[in-house]
Write a protein that holds these residues in place. Structure first.
Motif, mmCIF file in Angstrom:
data_model
loop_
_atom_site.group_PDB
_atom_site.id
_atom_site.type_symbol
_atom_site.label_atom_id
_atom_site.label_comp_id
_atom_site.label_asym_id
_atom_site.label_seq_id
_atom_site.Cartn_x
_atom_site.Cartn_y
_atom_site.Cartn_z
ATOM 1 N N ARG A 155 -1.080 -1.666 -7.904
ATOM 2 C CA ARG A 155 -2.158 -0.877 -8.513
ATOM 3 C C ARG A 155 -1.541 0.176 -9.420
ATOM 4 N N GLY A 156 -1.464 -0.136 -10.705
ATOM 5 C CA GLY A 156 -0.910 0.803 -11.662
ATOM 6 C C GLY A 156 -1.996 1.432 -12.504
ATOM 7 N N ASP A 157 -1.574 2.156 -13.539
ATOM 8 C CA ASP A 157 -2.542 2.749 -14.461
ATOM 9 C C ASP A 157 -1.922 2.807 -15.853
ATOM 10 N N ALA A 158 -2.593 3.479 -16.768
ATOM 11 C CA ALA A 158 -2.136 3.526 -18.155
ATOM 12 C C ALA A 158 -0.806 4.247 -18.298
ATOM 13 N N ARG A 159 -0.436 5.054 -17.308
ATOM 14 C CA ARG A 159 0.812 5.812 -17.384
ATOM 15 C C ARG A 159 1.997 5.073 -16.756
ATOM 16 N N THR A 160 1.725 3.972 -16.067
ATOM 17 C CA THR A 160 2.798 3.199 -15.433
ATOM 18 C C THR A 160 3.663 2.554 -16.501
ATOM 19 N N ASP A 162 -4.587 -6.676 -16.455
ATOM 20 C CA ASP A 162 -5.886 -6.272 -16.958
ATOM 21 C C ASP A 162 -6.629 -5.341 -15.997
ATOM 22 N N HIS A 163 -6.382 -5.486 -14.708
ATOM 23 C CA HIS A 163 -7.149 -4.699 -13.727
ATOM 24 C C HIS A 163 -6.573 -3.306 -13.486
ATOM 25 N N TRP A 164 -5.493 -2.938 -14.155
ATOM 26 C CA TRP A 164 -4.919 -1.603 -13.964
ATOM 27 C C TRP A 164 -5.790 -0.557 -14.646
ATOM 28 N N ASP A 200 7.543 -6.741 -1.599
ATOM 29 C CA ASP A 200 6.091 -6.965 -1.490
ATOM 30 C C ASP A 200 5.375 -5.711 -1.980
ATOM 31 N N LEU A 201 4.779 -5.816 -3.163
ATOM 32 C CA LEU A 201 4.131 -4.667 -3.799
ATOM 33 C C LEU A 201 2.609 -4.747 -3.744
ATOM 34 N N ARG A 202 2.080 -5.546 -2.839
ATOM 35 C CA ARG A 202 0.622 -5.660 -2.754
ATOM 36 C C ARG A 202 -0.021 -4.294 -2.512
ATOM 37 N N ASP A 203 -0.918 -3.926 -3.435
ATOM 38 C CA ASP A 203 -1.672 -2.668 -3.359
ATOM 39 C C ASP A 203 -0.792 -1.420 -3.397
ATOM 40 N N ALA A 204 0.474 -1.568 -3.767
ATOM 41 C CA ALA A 204 1.319 -0.387 -3.943
ATOM 42 C C ALA A 204 0.770 0.435 -5.104
ATOM 43 N N ARG A 205 0.687 1.724 -4.942
ATOM 44 C CA ARG A 205 0.127 2.608 -5.965
ATOM 45 C C ARG A 205 1.247 3.034 -6.914
ATOM 46 N N LEU A 206 1.157 2.541 -8.145
ATOM 47 C CA LEU A 206 2.229 2.767 -9.119
ATOM 48 C C LEU A 206 1.783 3.658 -10.274
ATOM 49 N N GLY A 207 0.722 4.380 -10.106
ATOM 50 C CA GLY A 207 0.256 5.251 -11.180
ATOM 51 C C GLY A 207 1.338 6.216 -11.631
ATOM 52 N N GLY A 208 1.659 6.190 -12.920
ATOM 53 C CA GLY A 208 2.659 7.101 -13.462
ATOM 54 C C GLY A 208 4.089 6.781 -13.077
ATOM 55 N N ALA A 209 4.324 5.686 -12.353
ATOM 56 C CA ALA A 209 5.687 5.328 -11.952
ATOM 57 C C ALA A 209 6.460 4.765 -13.144
ATOM 58 N N ALA A 213 0.808 -1.230 0.000
ATOM 59 C CA ALA A 213 0.000 0.000 0.000
ATOM 60 C C ALA A 213 0.837 1.276 0.000
ATOM 61 N N ALA A 214 2.116 1.179 -0.342
ATOM 62 C CA ALA A 214 2.948 2.382 -0.439
ATOM 63 C C ALA A 214 2.486 3.219 -1.617
ATOM 64 N N ASP A 215 2.611 4.536 -1.494
ATOM 65 C CA ASP A 215 2.225 5.439 -2.570
ATOM 66 C C ASP A 215 3.468 5.776 -3.385
ATOM 67 N N LEU A 216 3.597 5.120 -4.525
ATOM 68 C CA LEU A 216 4.748 5.305 -5.407
ATOM 69 C C LEU A 216 4.347 5.998 -6.703
ATOM 70 N N ARG A 217 3.268 6.728 -6.666
ATOM 71 C CA ARG A 217 2.809 7.392 -7.883
ATOM 72 C C ARG A 217 3.856 8.393 -8.369
ATOM 73 N N GLY A 218 4.205 8.253 -9.644
ATOM 74 C CA GLY A 218 5.177 9.157 -10.240
ATOM 75 C C GLY A 218 6.606 8.891 -9.826
ATOM 76 N N ALA A 219 6.864 7.828 -9.074
ATOM 77 C CA ALA A 219 8.231 7.544 -8.612
ATOM 78 C C ALA A 219 9.087 7.019 -9.758
ATOM 79 N N ASP A 220 10.388 7.272 -9.660
ATOM 80 C CA ASP A 220 11.351 6.784 -10.645
ATOM 81 C C ASP A 220 12.059 5.577 -10.053
#
Length: 280
Positions: free
Chosen positions: A263-268, A278-280, A237-246, A220-227
């Protein structure tokens, strides 16, 4: 999913990376029968090892595949056998199904557990060997690859006697050294945070290039936009880690199950060898 293990071995008898990915169409639903699960956030019911899931169809396909998460089977969408299922189904047991021949079921399921460990190790070794900086380790990595690959072609009796844990222990220092050599090329070498408790940590837009995150708890770490380029993520352990835009291009030892659990998105941005869940 990529094609089956059959015919996918390289010149040295070592499986190509495409053979180390699940091909459910070439498997007799081994993960759905061999493995146990318990009622939890990942599964809605209990299932014992060796008992087929109630959702396993007559054709060995999942009857609720498109609705797994909606039905509470999140754990199924995270799991990946690294191609062990098709190897055991089509090579070890030469197309004999545990359903059609119940007498072999226990042997099939035991072989599946060993094969998955071997295939996961082969995935890591293949990545380590593919790194340009790993040239000094080439001979040792190649020898261990070939040894593990030979076991994947063994019969059920030989697999039963195999010790994948011992192979992993021998591989551990090689993989660690391969990581160190690869991360040393970073202009700003990352600090070592291996094994760190980063559960729920706010790491938005963090510059984690080259950081050692082996075995780190990033639940559940917030890694959005991280490099995370060239970060070592083996066992993290990346369970529920937020990877949007990472950016995880070039991340070291990242596997499909780890990506599936996050938990990524189209920008990951993922390494080319991995598929966007598929669930991103």
């Amino acid at each position: 999913m990529p094609g089956s293990t059959q015919g996918a071995a390289g010149a040295e008898g070592v499986p190509e990376r495409s053979a180390l990915r699940a091909d459910c169409s070439s498997c007799f639903g081994l993960c759905c029968a061999a493995l146990p699960f318990s009622a939890s956030a990942d599964f809605p019911v209990d299932k014992a090892a060796g008992r087929a899931c109630s959702n396993l169809g007559a054709d060995y396909g999942c009857t609720i595949h498109a609705r797994l998460r909606d039905e509470g089977y999140r754990g199924c969408t995270v799991f990946d056998c690294f191609g062990a299922g098709q190897q055991v189904s089509r090579v070890t047991f030469e197309g004999r199904s545990w359903r059609d021949d119940p007498g072999i079921a226990r042997s099939v399921f035991d072989a599946f557990g060993v094969m998955r460990q071997l295939h996961e190790l082969l995935w890591y070794l293949d990545e380590a060997r593919s790194l340009p900086t790993s040239e000094p380790l080439g001979a040792e990595l190649r020898a261990l690859q070939k040894e593990a690959a030979r076991l994947t072609r063994a019969d059920a009796a030989q697999l039963r006697e195999a010790d994948p844990a011992a192979l992993r222990e021998r591989a551990r220092p090689l993989l660690r050294r391969a990581s160190e050599l690869a991360r040393a090329r970073e202009t700003r070498p990352g600090r070592d945070m291996s094994g760190a408790d980063l559960v729920g940590a706010d790491l938005r837009k963090a510059d984690l290039r080259g950081t050692g995150l082996r075995g780190a708890l990033l639940i559940a770490a917030d890694l959005r936009g991280a490099d995370l380029r060239r970060a070592d993520l083996i066992g993290a352990d990346l369970r529920d880690a937020r990877l949007g835009g990472a950016d995880l291009t070039g991340a070291l030892f990242l596997t499909q199950p780890q990506a599936n659990a996050a938990r990524g998105d189209a920008r990951t941005r993922l390494p080319e060898v991995l598929e966007r869940p598929d669930h991103w």
